[in-house]
Design a protein around this motif. Structure first.
Motif, PDB file in Angstrom:
ATOM      1  N   ARG A  33       0.840  -1.195   0.000  1.00  0.00           N
ATOM      2  CA  ARG A  33       0.000   0.000   0.000  1.00  0.00           C
ATOM      3  C   ARG A  33       0.876   1.246   0.000  1.00  0.00           C
ATOM      4  NH1 ARG A  33      -2.669  -3.891   2.864  1.00  0.00           N
ATOM      5  NH2 ARG A  33      -4.909  -4.126   2.424  1.00  0.00           N
ATOM      6  N   ILE A  34       0.483   2.215  -0.786  1.00  0.00           N
ATOM      7  CA  ILE A  34       1.180   3.500  -0.814  1.00  0.00           C
ATOM      8  C   ILE A  34       0.490   4.383   0.223  1.00  0.00           C
ATOM      9  CG2 ILE A  34       1.907   5.441  -2.249  1.00  0.00           C
ATOM     10  CD1 ILE A  34       1.404   3.587  -4.681  1.00  0.00           C
ATOM     11  N   VAL A  35       1.236   4.744   1.271  1.00  0.00           N
ATOM     12  CA  VAL A  35       0.645   5.385   2.441  1.00  0.00           C
ATOM     13  C   VAL A  35       1.296   6.744   2.680  1.00  0.00           C
ATOM     14  CG1 VAL A  35       0.312   5.192   4.935  1.00  0.00           C
ATOM     15  CG2 VAL A  35       0.084   3.173   3.495  1.00  0.00           C
ATOM     16  N   GLN A  36       0.472   7.727   2.928  1.00  0.00           N
ATOM     17  CA  GLN A  36       0.946   9.063   3.283  1.00  0.00           C
ATOM     18  C   GLN A  36       1.004   9.149   4.807  1.00  0.00           C
ATOM     19  OE1 GLN A  36      -1.697  12.290   2.104  1.00  0.00           O
ATOM     20  NE2 GLN A  36       0.041  13.438   1.318  1.00  0.00           N
ATOM     21  N   HIS A  37       2.196   9.381   5.360  1.00  0.00           N
ATOM     22  CA  HIS A  37       2.385   9.352   6.810  1.00  0.00           C
ATOM     23  C   HIS A  37       2.643  10.753   7.361  1.00  0.00           C
ATOM     24  CE1 HIS A  37       5.024   9.158  10.436  1.00  0.00           C
ATOM     25  NE2 HIS A  37       4.102   8.304  10.812  1.00  0.00           N
ATOM     26  N   TYR A  38       2.051  11.000   8.541  1.00  0.00           N
ATOM     27  CA  TYR A  38       2.264  12.256   9.253  1.00  0.00           C
ATOM     28  C   TYR A  38       2.192  11.939  10.746  1.00  0.00           C
ATOM     29  CZ  TYR A  38       1.110  16.772  11.392  1.00  0.00           C
ATOM     30  OH  TYR A  38       1.091  17.876  12.195  1.00  0.00           O
ATOM     31  N   ALA A  39       2.998  12.618  11.554  1.00  0.00           N
ATOM     32  CA  ALA A  39       2.981  12.344  13.002  1.00  0.00           C
ATOM     33  C   ALA A  39       3.143  13.633  13.798  1.00  0.00           C
ATOM     34  CB  ALA A  39       4.092  11.364  13.372  1.00  0.00           C
ATOM     35  N   LEU A  40       2.512  13.643  14.965  1.00  0.00           N
ATOM     36  CA  LEU A  40       2.613  14.758  15.913  1.00  0.00           C
ATOM     37  C   LEU A  40       3.073  14.196  17.247  1.00  0.00           C
ATOM     38  CD1 LEU A  40       2.086  17.822  16.127  1.00  0.00           C
ATOM     39  CD2 LEU A  40      -0.225  17.278  16.930  1.00  0.00           C
ATOM     40  N   LEU A  41       4.139  14.765  17.819  1.00  0.00           N
ATOM     41  CA  LEU A  41       4.722  14.277  19.068  1.00  0.00           C
ATOM     42  C   LEU A  41       4.389  15.217  20.214  1.00  0.00           C
ATOM     43  CD1 LEU A  41       6.540  13.186  16.613  1.00  0.00           C
ATOM     44  CD2 LEU A  41       8.288  12.791  18.365  1.00  0.00           C
ATOM     45  N   PHE A  42       3.872  14.648  21.305  1.00  0.00           N
ATOM     46  CA  PHE A  42       3.590  15.397  22.527  1.00  0.00           C
ATOM     47  C   PHE A  42       4.619  14.943  23.567  1.00  0.00           C
ATOM     48  CE2 PHE A  42      -0.276  14.972  20.096  1.00  0.00           C
ATOM     49  CZ  PHE A  42      -0.846  16.238  20.142  1.00  0.00           C
ATOM     50  N   HIS A  43       5.693  15.721  23.714  1.00  0.00           N
ATOM     51  CA  HIS A  43       6.849  15.261  24.481  1.00  0.00           C
ATOM     52  C   HIS A  43       6.535  15.108  25.966  1.00  0.00           C
ATOM     53  CE1 HIS A  43       9.359  15.633  20.955  1.00  0.00           C
ATOM     54  NE2 HIS A  43       8.918  16.872  20.765  1.00  0.00           N
ATOM     55  N   LYS A  44       5.828  16.070  26.576  1.00  0.00           N
ATOM     56  CA  LYS A  44       5.549  15.983  28.014  1.00  0.00           C
ATOM     57  C   LYS A  44       4.625  14.823  28.340  1.00  0.00           C
ATOM     58  CE  LYS A  44       6.389  20.781  29.349  1.00  0.00           C
ATOM     59  NZ  LYS A  44       5.832  21.995  30.012  1.00  0.00           N
ATOM     60  N   MET A  45       3.752  14.472  27.417  1.00  0.00           N
ATOM     61  CA  MET A  45       2.830  13.355  27.611  1.00  0.00           C
ATOM     62  C   MET A  45       3.465  12.023  27.222  1.00  0.00           C
ATOM     63  SD  MET A  45      -0.600  15.179  26.081  1.00  0.00           S
ATOM     64  CE  MET A  45      -1.613  13.715  26.343  1.00  0.00           C
ATOM     65  N   ASP A  46       4.658  12.083  26.606  1.00  0.00           N
ATOM     66  CA  ASP A  46       5.385  10.884  26.177  1.00  0.00           C
ATOM     67  C   ASP A  46       4.585  10.053  25.165  1.00  0.00           C
ATOM     68  OD1 ASP A  46       7.662   9.199  26.181  1.00  0.00           O
ATOM     69  OD2 ASP A  46       6.643   7.788  27.522  1.00  0.00           O
ATOM     70  N   ILE A  47       3.857  10.736  24.303  1.00  0.00           N
ATOM     71  CA  ILE A  47       3.122  10.003  23.269  1.00  0.00           C
ATOM     72  C   ILE A  47       3.262  10.718  21.921  1.00  0.00           C
ATOM     73  CG2 ILE A  47       1.396   9.040  24.843  1.00  0.00           C
ATOM     74  CD1 ILE A  47      -0.578  11.138  23.688  1.00  0.00           C
ATOM     75  N   ALA A  48       3.002   9.965  20.889  1.00  0.00           N
ATOM     76  CA  ALA A  48       2.939  10.511  19.530  1.00  0.00           C
ATOM     77  C   ALA A  48       1.721   9.914  18.851  1.00  0.00           C
ATOM     78  CB  ALA A  48       4.198  10.172  18.754  1.00  0.00           C
ATOM     79  N   ILE A  49       1.129  10.690  17.975  1.00  0.00           N
ATOM     80  CA  ILE A  49       0.008  10.209  17.169  1.00  0.00           C
ATOM     81  C   ILE A  49       0.477  10.129  15.725  1.00  0.00           C
ATOM     82  CG2 ILE A  49      -2.323  10.694  16.343  1.00  0.00           C
ATOM     83  CD1 ILE A  49      -2.841  12.174  18.948  1.00  0.00           C
TER      84      ILE A  49
END
Length: 318
Positions: free
Chosen positions: A112-128
């Motif tokens: 699959r050809i997938v378009q990827h994007y991510a947002l990192l929330f450093h204080k919460m220690d998570i990324a979406i």
């Protein structure tokens, strides 16, 4: 009295509970989404749409990339993006990874050809992470692109395709040595005049196949118009290598073309050029190769040209 929101702003007072809304969107949106723990890269939450991209056996971002990403260059790019985004943890509360197109192979074997994007929330220690499947869009675009860059008669590239391939090579490695061969069929016009364009078209198709078989898969064969062809040869080692390929193709062009009851004997003239030695762009290299080709034509004695360019001998009818 509450101030009404400005145009384009969200009126949060009219929204349902944001936690419920977020859960509903996460479950229902037809785009793959995951929540990742930054400290160990564990995938701690995934939505149903993501399961079309990777199954539950993929538990970390590293395993996702190493197992599913089929392009080593893409893997290296996204690993670099992750490292750079994490390095901003002490300076920013949030950081983002820019869009990147990935080729991801699922458990069903489909890429699959997938378009990827991510947002990192450093204080919460998570990324979406967001994974949008754009396979259909990309494949339709590539099909249209192929049609636009392909010579309808012979199936090799055309002038636009040649220029597009040149631009791609320049983007990948502007310091590489690139060869170019200009090919002109000698005395092709009498074939069309004597036997008609259908026979002439068959000859062009046959010779285009020979040219494609006579070079590397990484080389690009294009019909430039009429009976003229060009071949782009990326990452060529030397002028000696270019001359070796040229001589090999000259021999190939001399083999007769069999069509219906005719055995057509042709030949070709080939000139070559090298980037960057003979020019700094494709038009300059093509001019150099063209001059080289016509110098070769003039060097052949007229009587020898006439003998070599006899174009036909009739075969017995079966």
């Amino acid at each position: 009295m509450a101030t009404p929101p400005l145009p384009g702003e969200i009126d949060f007072t009219n929204l349902p509970d944001l936690a419920v809304l977020g859960q509903t969107l996460f479950k229902r949106v037809p785009i793959g989404a995951i929540v990742v723990r930054l400290s160990d890269s564990q995938i701690i939450l995934r939505n149903p749409a993501f399961r079309h991209i990777a199954n539950d056996d993929i538990t970390t971002v590293s395993s996702l990339l190493d197992t599913c990403c089929v392009d080593p260059t893409q893997r290296e790019q996204i690993h670099q993006q992750i490292t750079q985004a994490k390095s901003r943890a002490d300076k920013e509360e949030t950081s983002e990874m820019p869009e990147l197109v990935l080729d991801l192979k699922g458990t069903d074997g489909r890429v699959r050809i997938v378009q990827h994007y991510a947002l990192l929330f450093h204080k919460m220690d998570i990324a979406i992470g967001i994974f949008r499947d754009i396979s259909d869009i990309k494949r339709k675009y590539r099909a249209l692109q192929k049609e636009a860059f392909t010579d309808e008669l012979t199936g090799v590239g055309n002038r636009r395709g040649l220029m597009e391939r040149w631009n791609e090579e320049m983007e990948d490695d502007p310091n590489q040595v690139i060869g170019f061969l200009m090919i002109d069929l000698d005395q092709f016009k009498p074939i069309n005049d004597t036997y008609g364009h259908a026979i002439g078209d068959h000859v062009l198709q046959s010779l285009a196949r020979r040219l494609r078989k006579g070079v590397r898969k990484s080389d690009y064969v294009a019909r430039l118009g009429g009976d003229e062809f060009g071949i782009l040869l990326p990452n060529i080692q030397s002028r000696t290598m270019l001359d070796t390929i040229r001589n090999k193709l000259l021999v190939s062009l001399k083999r007769p073309v069999i069509t219906n009851t005719l055995k057509l004997n042709l030949s070709g003239s080939i000139g070559g050029g090298l980037y960057p030695e003979d020019g700094q762009d494709l038009p300059a290299i093509m001019v150099h190769a063209d001059h080289s080709m016509y110098s070769t034509k003039k060097s052949i004695p007229a009587r020898k040209r006439s003998k070599k360019h006899r174009v036909t001998a009739r075969l017995p009818v079966a």
